[in-house]
Scaffold this motif. Structure first.
Motif, mmCIF file in Angstrom:
data_model
loop_
_atom_site.group_PDB
_atom_site.id
_atom_site.type_symbol
_atom_site.label_atom_id
_atom_site.label_comp_id
_atom_site.label_asym_id
_atom_site.label_seq_id
_atom_site.Cartn_x
_atom_site.Cartn_y
_atom_site.Cartn_z
ATOM 1 N N GLY A 5 51.351 33.994 28.217
ATOM 2 C CA GLY A 5 50.293 34.967 27.970
ATOM 3 C C GLY A 5 50.119 35.846 29.195
ATOM 4 N N PHE A 6 49.077 36.665 29.173
ATOM 5 C CA PHE A 6 48.815 37.590 30.289
ATOM 6 C C PHE A 6 47.325 37.705 30.539
ATOM 7 C CE2 PHE A 6 52.826 39.037 28.554
ATOM 8 C CZ PHE A 6 53.568 39.383 29.666
ATOM 9 N N THR A 7 46.954 37.996 31.776
ATOM 10 C CA THR A 7 45.594 38.442 32.093
ATOM 11 C C THR A 7 45.702 39.818 32.745
ATOM 12 O OG1 THR A 7 44.737 36.197 32.375
ATOM 13 C CG2 THR A 7 43.536 37.960 33.479
ATOM 14 N N TRP A 8 44.862 40.755 32.281
ATOM 15 C CA TRP A 8 44.762 42.073 32.923
ATOM 16 C C TRP A 8 43.504 42.068 33.792
ATOM 17 C CZ3 TRP A 8 45.830 46.897 29.413
ATOM 18 C CH2 TRP A 8 46.978 46.695 28.630
ATOM 19 N N GLY A 9 43.550 42.764 34.906
ATOM 20 C CA GLY A 9 42.359 42.849 35.752
ATOM 21 C C GLY A 9 42.289 44.180 36.471
ATOM 22 N N VAL A 10 41.080 44.732 36.540
ATOM 23 C CA VAL A 10 40.884 45.985 37.288
ATOM 24 C C VAL A 10 39.654 45.816 38.165
ATOM 25 C CG1 VAL A 10 40.763 48.497 37.138
ATOM 26 C CG2 VAL A 10 41.662 47.197 35.203
ATOM 27 N N PRO A 29 51.106 37.611 34.614
ATOM 28 C CA PRO A 29 51.679 36.721 33.608
ATOM 29 C C PRO A 29 51.092 35.322 33.763
ATOM 30 C CG PRO A 29 53.397 37.897 34.830
ATOM 31 C CD PRO A 29 52.123 38.103 35.563
ATOM 32 N N ARG A 30 50.803 34.672 32.644
ATOM 33 C CA ARG A 30 50.191 33.347 32.680
ATOM 34 C C ARG A 30 51.176 32.290 32.194
ATOM 35 N NH1 ARG A 30 44.614 33.501 33.339
ATOM 36 N NH2 ARG A 30 44.989 31.289 33.789
ATOM 37 N N PHE A 31 51.254 31.235 32.968
ATOM 38 C CA PHE A 31 52.178 30.143 32.684
ATOM 39 C C PHE A 31 51.398 28.830 32.610
ATOM 40 C CE2 PHE A 31 54.640 33.450 34.792
ATOM 41 C CZ PHE A 31 55.790 33.523 34.024
ATOM 42 N N PRO A 32 51.891 27.881 31.826
ATOM 43 C CA PRO A 32 51.194 26.593 31.754
ATOM 44 C C PRO A 32 51.030 25.991 33.149
ATOM 45 C CG PRO A 32 52.959 26.717 30.118
ATOM 46 C CD PRO A 32 53.087 27.944 30.980
ATOM 47 N N GLY A 51 46.854 27.060 37.108
ATOM 48 C CA GLY A 51 45.624 26.873 37.886
ATOM 49 C C GLY A 51 44.599 27.960 37.663
ATOM 50 N N GLY A 52 44.882 28.918 36.797
ATOM 51 C CA GLY A 52 43.960 30.022 36.573
ATOM 52 C C GLY A 52 42.922 29.681 35.524
ATOM 53 N N SER A 53 41.976 30.630 35.361
ATOM 54 C CA SER A 53 40.941 30.447 34.348
ATOM 55 C C SER A 53 40.895 31.719 33.506
ATOM 56 C CB SER A 53 39.587 30.212 35.016
ATOM 57 O OG SER A 53 39.221 31.368 35.733
ATOM 58 N N SER A 54 39.897 31.789 32.647
ATOM 59 C CA SER A 54 39.741 33.008 31.859
ATOM 60 C C SER A 54 38.900 34.007 32.651
ATOM 61 C CB SER A 54 39.065 32.707 30.520
ATOM 62 O OG SER A 54 37.708 32.427 30.741
ATOM 63 N N PHE A 55 38.959 35.238 32.233
ATOM 64 C CA PHE A 55 38.196 36.315 32.839
ATOM 65 C C PHE A 55 36.691 36.003 32.854
ATOM 66 C CE2 PHE A 55 35.617 39.941 31.481
ATOM 67 C CZ PHE A 55 35.700 40.732 32.608
ATOM 68 N N GLN A 56 36.191 35.331 31.816
ATOM 69 C CA GLN A 56 34.742 35.068 31.711
ATOM 70 C C GLN A 56 34.243 34.149 32.825
ATOM 71 O OE1 GLN A 56 36.824 35.189 29.193
ATOM 72 N NE2 GLN A 56 35.831 35.538 27.213
ATOM 73 N N GLY A 57 35.149 33.499 33.532
ATOM 74 C CA GLY A 57 34.733 32.616 34.620
ATOM 75 C C GLY A 57 34.425 33.353 35.917
ATOM 76 N N LEU A 58 34.609 34.684 35.933
ATOM 77 C CA LEU A 58 34.517 35.445 37.193
ATOM 78 C C LEU A 58 33.102 35.628 37.716
ATOM 79 C CD1 LEU A 58 36.864 38.562 36.898
ATOM 80 C CD2 LEU A 58 36.916 36.754 38.618
ATOM 81 N N MET A 93 49.938 36.567 42.653
ATOM 82 C CA MET A 93 49.204 35.405 42.136
ATOM 83 C C MET A 93 50.096 34.567 41.234
ATOM 84 S SD MET A 93 45.895 37.508 40.856
ATOM 85 C CE MET A 93 45.236 36.169 39.882
ATOM 86 N N ALA A 94 51.153 35.188 40.724
ATOM 87 C CA ALA A 94 52.054 34.528 39.772
ATOM 88 C C ALA A 94 53.370 35.292 39.785
ATOM 89 C CB ALA A 94 51.439 34.568 38.365
ATOM 90 N N PRO A 95 54.451 34.662 39.350
ATOM 91 C CA PRO A 95 55.710 35.418 39.231
ATOM 92 C C PRO A 95 55.511 36.606 38.285
ATOM 93 C CG PRO A 95 56.085 33.045 38.939
ATOM 94 C CD PRO A 95 54.595 33.242 38.945
ATOM 95 N N GLY A 96 55.900 37.797 38.733
ATOM 96 C CA GLY A 96 55.773 38.988 37.893
ATOM 97 C C GLY A 96 54.426 39.687 37.990
ATOM 98 N N HIS A 97 53.542 39.231 38.894
ATOM 99 C CA HIS A 97 52.245 39.912 39.098
ATOM 100 C C HIS A 97 52.526 41.372 39.475
ATOM 101 C CE1 HIS A 97 48.293 40.057 41.708
ATOM 102 N NE2 HIS A 97 48.350 41.022 40.825
#
Ligand code: 5GP
Ligand code: ZN
Length: 137
Positions: free
Chosen positions: A79-84, A103-106, A109-116, A33-37
């Motif tokens: 920043g980072f997002t973790w997901g399981v 890893p999250r980069f400016p 196109g992603g959102s926060s976890f709460q948007g799931l 999904m991103a470099p370093g996923h």
């Protein structure tokens, strides 16, 4: 039983490994999904956290933190997002517990976890807390 991530842990299937210790393996997602996923797995088979031996969970989280540090220092994300994903309903495709570290980069196109999920409870928060743990609810 054949399990893709057990095969990766046993080095019978190749993967781009970025971290390894006695209990844990971390490798890059083949469809990032991103470099370093990165996917971080316990080497012993467990489908979800509920199936993992109790003393292994702390080690798994410590490994995620180690990988996060490696990625922070090398790829320099903001920043980072973790997901399981646990269970088919959540989108778990590989039935061997894995933590996605994204890893999250400016401008990614992603959102926060709460948007799931959009499933606003009908009961009050207090009622739900009491169901989960009557001692504290
Ligand atoms: P899930 O939906 O189960 O949380 O995610 C499984 C992840 O495993 C997906 O993001 C998918 O791209 C990744 N994946 C599936 N097969 C392989 C593989 O053979 N090698 C690697 N490195 N990743 C895989
Ligand atoms: Zn497995």
């Amino acid at each position: 039983m054949s399990c893709l991530f057990c095969s990766i842990a046993e080095k019978r299937v190749p993967a781009s490994v970025v971290y390894e210790d006695e209990d844990t393996l971390a490798f890059l997602d083949v469809n990032p999904m991103a470099p370093g996923h990165t996917l971080i797995i316990p080497k012993s088979h467990a489908e979800t956290i509920l199936d993992l031996e109790e003393d292994k969970l702390g080690l798994l989280i410590e490994a995620v933190a180690s990988v996060e540090k490696l990625i922070f220092e090398s790829l320099k994300p903001s920043g980072f997002t973790w997901g399981v994903n646990q269970g088919k309903i959540s989108g778990q495709e590989v039935p061997h517990l894995h933590i996605h570290l994204v890893p999250r980069f400016p401008g990614d196109g992603g959102s926060s976890f709460q948007g799931l999920v959009k499933n606003i409870p009908k009961e009050s928060i207090k009622e739900i807390a009491a169901k989960i743990n009557p001692k504290n609810g």
